[in-house]
Design an enzyme around this catalytic site. Structure first.
Site, mmCIF file in Angstrom:
data_model
loop_
_atom_site.group_PDB
_atom_site.id
_atom_site.type_symbol
_atom_site.label_atom_id
_atom_site.label_comp_id
_atom_site.label_asym_id
_atom_site.label_seq_id
_atom_site.Cartn_x
_atom_site.Cartn_y
_atom_site.Cartn_z
ATOM 1 N N LYS A 85 0.798 -1.222 0.000
ATOM 2 C CA LYS A 85 0.000 0.000 0.000
ATOM 3 C C LYS A 85 0.834 1.277 0.000
ATOM 4 C CE LYS A 85 -4.213 -1.760 0.172
ATOM 5 N NZ LYS A 85 -5.207 -1.512 -0.900
ATOM 6 N N GLU A 107 -9.928 5.649 2.958
ATOM 7 C CA GLU A 107 -10.734 4.564 3.496
ATOM 8 C C GLU A 107 -9.798 3.392 3.749
ATOM 9 O OE1 GLU A 107 -9.556 2.857 -0.050
ATOM 10 O OE2 GLU A 107 -10.320 4.898 0.163
ATOM 11 N N SER A 373 1.549 -9.746 -0.828
ATOM 12 C CA SER A 373 1.194 -8.331 -0.779
ATOM 13 C C SER A 373 1.378 -7.701 0.590
ATOM 14 C CB SER A 373 -0.249 -8.136 -1.234
ATOM 15 O OG SER A 373 -1.147 -8.873 -0.417
#
Length: 391
Positions: A85, A107, A373
């Site tokens: 991210k 969010e 991830s």
């Protein structure tokens, strides 16, 4: 230069008129500020000396022996913050600062995007508010604490299912009210144009590095790439640089939840096209077009939609999309931890579980890459509850 607003029939920009100016401003910044050499130099310095890129491509010797093919992990879990991210958060936050914005909103579901946004806000001196559903706050307490420690305000969302979909709804409402000084840092390849393109291009560093690393390690491209999919940013990040390589088969793994005939989060496998959060893509919806509650043991995959570029690749069959259940993902979480000493996020565990299914069917010469991830410390309590229940 203009950006395509659609991926085939998918994508678009379905938002209130009050947001159009902000979206046009963002598109202009992406086209004019982002490619500027001075901006790129600053951004690349943050990625390398602050975030920790390049992330390794790790050969899994024990898993390879077990599955009967060669398995590598692309280690986004080793990026600062513990997940992919941060690639997107740093890029968007830096762009917002160059645009003169003073505040970031985001969010988050699993909390990793919220943490990444909090990190970006702290290092760049921007105010940060993160919208998070009450259900996700309860199951991701560690990441909530991390956000607060870095100065971000976590705003509980109590409407609807109190998960990621509703957090995104509240963030959009906030942006309408404070569009002049605020940038909405969307965390995935969904949302209104230009976000699907912007986030994809910020995340494609994963695939660009993977391509270079596997060619260096093996002298050829992989046969298979696997990534989990919620909104789809980590998957699109690793897939996109290989789209034109016909020899590379790609699998996107959605949240099968309790099963596709029960509660799940698999929009591509179990949904149909519609409009949500400003774009047209596959959604979980009823016969009236009302959004159906999604479900996944993994907060980051608990979303009833998916990025529009994935929808296009589903229809064209360039990428194969499948689903893994909660139980299979939990078993894969423990499998990788015990086999390789690497604790994966529950999101990534879906990709691990699918690799375990297809690996034994491949030839011993097959090269398989899994995008890891994120790391799994945020999910330990969830897994412990499962283990206690299964005992």
């Amino acid at each position: 230069m203009e950006l395509n607003t659609r991926f085939g029939e998918y994508g678009g920009c379905f938002v209130p008129e009050t947001l159009m100016v902000a979206l046009e401003e963002l598109e202009s910044a992406f086209l004019n500020i982002f490619p500027n050499p001075a901006f790129q130099k600053e951004f690349q310095e943050y990625l390398t000396t602050y975030a920790g890129r390049k992330t390794p491509l790790t050969l899994c010797r024990n898993m390879s022996k077990d599955l009967g093919c060669t398995v590598y992990l692309k280690r986004e879990d080793l990026l600062h913050s513990g997940a992919h991210k941060l690639n997107n958060a740093l890029g968007q936050a830096l762009l917002a600062k160059h645009m003169g914005k003073k505040r970031l909103i985001a969010e988050t579901g699993a909390g990793q995007h919220g943490v990444a946004t909090a990190i970006a806000g702290a290092v760049l001196g921007l105010e940060v508010d993160v919208f998070m559903g009450e259900v996700d706050i309860a199951r991701q307490a560690l990441n909530v604490a991390r956000m607060n420690m870095m100065g971000a305000r976590v705003i509980p969302v109590t409407s609807g299912t109190r998960t990621l979909k509703d957090a995104m709804n509240e963030a959009l409402r906030d942006w309408v009210a404070r569009v002049r000084d605020t940038h909405y840092l969307i965390g995935t390849v969904a949302g209104p144009h230009p976000y699907p393109v912007l986030v994809r291009d910020l995340q494609r560093v994963i695939g660009d590095e993977t391509r270079e690393q596997i060619l260096s390690a093996q002298g050829r491209l992989p046969d298979i790439i696997i990534a989990c999919i919620g909104g789809g940013s980590n998957a699109m990040g690793i897939f996109h640089p290989f789209i034109d390589d016909a020899s590379v088969t790609m699998y996107g793994v959605e949240a099968g939840g309790e099963g596709l005939d029960k509660k799940h989060g698999a929009s591509l496998c179990g949904g149909r096209p519609g409009v949500l959060h400003g774009n047209y893509s596959y959604l979980l919806q009823d016969s009236y077009g009302q959004i159906i509650e999604s479900h996944s043991i993994s907060a980051g995959l608990d979303y009833p939609g998916v990025g529009p570029e994935h929808a296009m690749y589903k229809d064209s069959k360039r990428i194969t999309y499948t689903a893994i259940t909660d139980t299979e993902a939990l078993e894969a979480f423990l499998y990788l931890s015990r086999t390789e000493g690497i604790v994966p996020a529950l999101e990534s565990s879906h990709a691990i579980a699918f690799a375990r299914k297809i690996g034994p069917e491949l030839s011993k010469d097959a090269l398989l890459i899994i995008n890891l991830s994120g790391r799994g410390d945020k999910d330990v309590e969830t897994v412990l509850r499962y283990m206690r229940g299964a005992a």
